[in-house]
Design an enzyme around this catalytic site. Structure first.
Site, mmCIF file in Angstrom:
data_model
loop_
_atom_site.group_PDB
_atom_site.id
_atom_site.type_symbol
_atom_site.label_atom_id
_atom_site.label_comp_id
_atom_site.label_asym_id
_atom_site.label_seq_id
_atom_site.Cartn_x
_atom_site.Cartn_y
_atom_site.Cartn_z
ATOM 1 N N CYS A 127 93.736 126.985 47.981
ATOM 2 C CA CYS A 127 95.035 126.374 47.703
ATOM 3 C C CYS A 127 95.749 126.094 49.032
ATOM 4 O O CYS A 127 95.963 127.007 49.828
ATOM 5 C CB CYS A 127 95.881 127.311 46.852
ATOM 6 S SG CYS A 127 97.532 126.667 46.572
ATOM 7 N N ASN A 191 89.432 121.320 46.659
ATOM 8 C CA ASN A 191 90.840 121.553 46.362
ATOM 9 C C ASN A 191 91.645 120.423 47.012
ATOM 10 O O ASN A 191 91.080 119.561 47.687
ATOM 11 C CB ASN A 191 91.283 122.923 46.892
ATOM 12 C CG ASN A 191 92.435 123.500 46.077
ATOM 13 O OD1 ASN A 191 93.376 122.792 45.734
ATOM 14 N ND2 ASN A 191 92.368 124.779 45.771
ATOM 15 N N THR A 266 94.687 115.482 38.142
ATOM 16 C CA THR A 266 95.837 114.580 38.298
ATOM 17 C C THR A 266 95.800 113.366 37.374
ATOM 18 O O THR A 266 96.840 112.903 36.917
ATOM 19 C CB THR A 266 95.913 114.102 39.764
ATOM 20 O OG1 THR A 266 95.906 115.251 40.603
ATOM 21 C CG2 THR A 266 97.168 113.301 40.020
#
Lengths: 305, 270
Positions: A127, A191, A266
């Site tokens: 992350c 990521n 997304t």
């Protein structure tokens, strides 16, 4: 046509919901499963509850989003309740728990507490907007990644361990190799990219409360594809491709580059959860029209040409 | 198939043109905004005070002057800052409008019930429909919202206070029930405290009329991907499928009236 059997998971199609998207509650994950996802990755969680950063945490930009939600999640106790409710879909739609922490002990403890409720773990060591000591602070370092993966692998024997890697390193294949050597059963690439920044032109204020955030969506697809393509040549374990998949052609590109499985995040913002059914329908038609018997035949095709 | 992939939706920074102190705790902010055909009552915008950001219902949709308004009640640090420190000439950022609003074109007579600042979500209905009877409810006279606005626009509103200091004495749901008994209405719409909304749904079932209610949940993205505002048991995203849900949808929401989730996603019971 789209069926496969990977990491002991029987899949009706290879398209998983990506971590961090609609993955907080059991009912939202079930909703995505009903919409046609082949599998689910939960939103990342750890031992303790975490509010994440203050809003604005996500801003839509050209071709994607920048996000700094900051690993907001209920702690493992509350998450177990949600995971228990997912038991009923796991036969049809495997559930992967994305977990995070700042030490080997935390990763192992979270995994230990939830191992009976999931089909695999995805270790979030990538992350880009986590607090210091979490996320990409780990995954940028091959040794730290190795240590965490091997600790979880030692502690959890029966559940596959997937490692989600950050693209924000000089050579992702080194971290990929370290993960494989530590015993990872699969990798997820990638990521979000960056972090990145947007500033309001009138006030000169950075838009995100955390100033910086990870970039995701169609705009990062070429980077994700490169990571999958290069890593496929370096490791022998399956790769989940993720980064900007919005239609069946993107899925084909990722699989040609070497991905066995895919994740979508997304793009749900543009097309809603129905995106899973739209892509799987189109994918089946394409494969049939092009004479394939099963989707697994196209994995790594670009490397054979 | 893919729409808006190339849209940039960073907050649009606007300058506050007018503010109205509605009550000791409620304030309205008016700012220039291009009012397009697809902006409807019941939708919300993400409001950025150049520091933090919260979802706010749209309380004014002024097509003639291309103005929009939001109305906030002091309830936490964000709204307290809005109330105390933001005024005419100040800048705020607006994302949206987002979500599903009220869809009322098929109804003959509409009963709209607003509790406290929930009236903010319903007031724009009056500039879109001429068949709305509106109940505005608050704890006491001082907390009734939009009294002057409605008087100025010559709109008759059924006022209602818990202590009887203005209009009907009692809960809005009691007044709503009396009005439903006339049999005039074919839908009840509402926005306010969730307990009130839940009772409105029960009333719609008892009197067999349709129902549309605006719900409020913790939101992060407003774009349908973070999952923070998803509601049990359907997994509906309040920011996309809501914030206004119809009777059929509301009947499927097992968490409605019982609990919500906080910033971490942990359950908070009512």
């Amino acid at each position: 046509m789209l069926k496969s059997n990977i990491l002991g998971m029987k899949l009706k199609n290879p398209l998983f919901l990506a971590a961090g998207i609609l993955g907080t509650t059991a009912s939202s994950m079930k909703m995505v499963a009903r919409a046609g996802a082949g599998g689910i990755v939960t939103k990342s969680f750890s031992l303790e509850a975490n509010d994440g950063y203050e809003n604005p945490t996500i801003v839509k930009i050209e071709g994607g989003v920048i996000n700094s939600v900051g690993l907001a999640s209920p702690g493992v106790e509350a998450k177990k309740e949600e995971l228990m409710e997912l038991e009923e879909i796991r036969d049809e739609t495997p559930v992967i728990a994305s977990i995070y922490g700042d030490s080997e002990e935390v990763f192992c403890e979270v995994a230990e507490q939830t191992k009976k409720l999931v089909d695999a773990f995805e270790l979030n060591v990538s992350c880009p907007h986590a607090k210091c000591g979490f996320g990409s602070n780990i995954g940028e370092d091959p040794e730290m990644t190795y240590n965490i993966v091997s600790s979880v692998k030692d502690a959890i024997k029966d559940v596959p361990i997937i490692v989600k890697l950050t693209p924000n390193v000089t050579d992702i294949t080194k971290i990929a190799k370290a993960s494989e050597e530590a015993g990872a059963d699969a990798l997820t690439l990638i990521n979000s990219v960056g972090p990145g920044l947007r500033i309001d032109y009138q006030t000169a204020k950075p838009i995100l409360n955390n100033v910086l955030g990870g970039i995701a969506g169609p705009m990062i697809k070429p980077i994700a594809l490169k990571c999958v393509y290069n890593t496929y040549k370096t490791v022998d374990i399956p790769i989940f491709g993720v980064g900007g998949i919005k239609d069946y052609r993107d899925v084909l590109e990722f699989m040609y580059a070497g991905a066995s499985l895919l994740q979508i995040g997304t793009s749900i913002m543009y097309d809603g959860p129905e995106i899973f059914k739209n892509i799987t329908d189109d994918l089946s038609i394409f494969l049939e029209e092009n004479g394939y018997n099963n989707i697994t035949e196209i994995i790594g095709l670009s490397h054979e040409l | 198939m893919i729409q808006n992939v190339y849209d940039d939706e960073v907050p649009k920074v606007v300058t506050i043109k007018e503010t109205i102190i509605e009550t000791p705790t409620v304030k309205t902010f008016i700012f220039p905004f291009q009012i397009t055909e697809d902006i409807h009552p019941g939708q919300f915008v993400m409001v950025w005070d150049l520091n933090t950001e919260k979802p706010m219902t749209i309380s004014v949709i002024d097509k003639e002057n291309n103005q929009m308004g939001i109305t906030v009640r002091k309830a936490g640090p964000f709204t307290e800052n809005m109330y105390e420190n933001i005024d005419v000439g100040d800048k705020i950022g607006i994302r949206g409008p987002y979500g599903h609003g009220y869809e009322l074109s098929d109804y003959k007579k509409i009963l709209a019930v607003g509790g406290g600042s929930g009236i903010a979500s319903l007031a724009p209905l009056l500039s879109f429909y001429d068949n709305v009877d509106l109940i505005s409810a608050a704890s006491c006279k001082e907390e009734l919202v939009f009294v002057e606005k409605f008087e100025k626009e010559n709109i008759k509103v059924h006022e209602c206070t818990d202590d009887g200091s203005q209009g009907f004495k009692g809960f809005s749901t009691e007044l709503a029930e009396q009005m439903l008994q006339t049999g005039e209405y074919d839908i009840i719409v509402g926005c306010g405290p969730e307990i009130m909304s839940y009772k409105l749904l029960e009333l719609s079932q008892k009197y067999d009329v349709d129902c549309q209610l605006a719900l409020d949940r913790y939101m992060k993205c407003g774009l349908g991907i973070c999952g923070q505002c998803c509601i049990d048991d359907t997994g509906y995203r309040v920011c996309v499928e809501g914030p206004v849900f119809d009777k059929k949808q509301l009947s499927q929401l097992s968490e409605f009236g019982k609990y919500r989730r906080d910033a971490a996603g942990s359950i908070v019971k009512y």
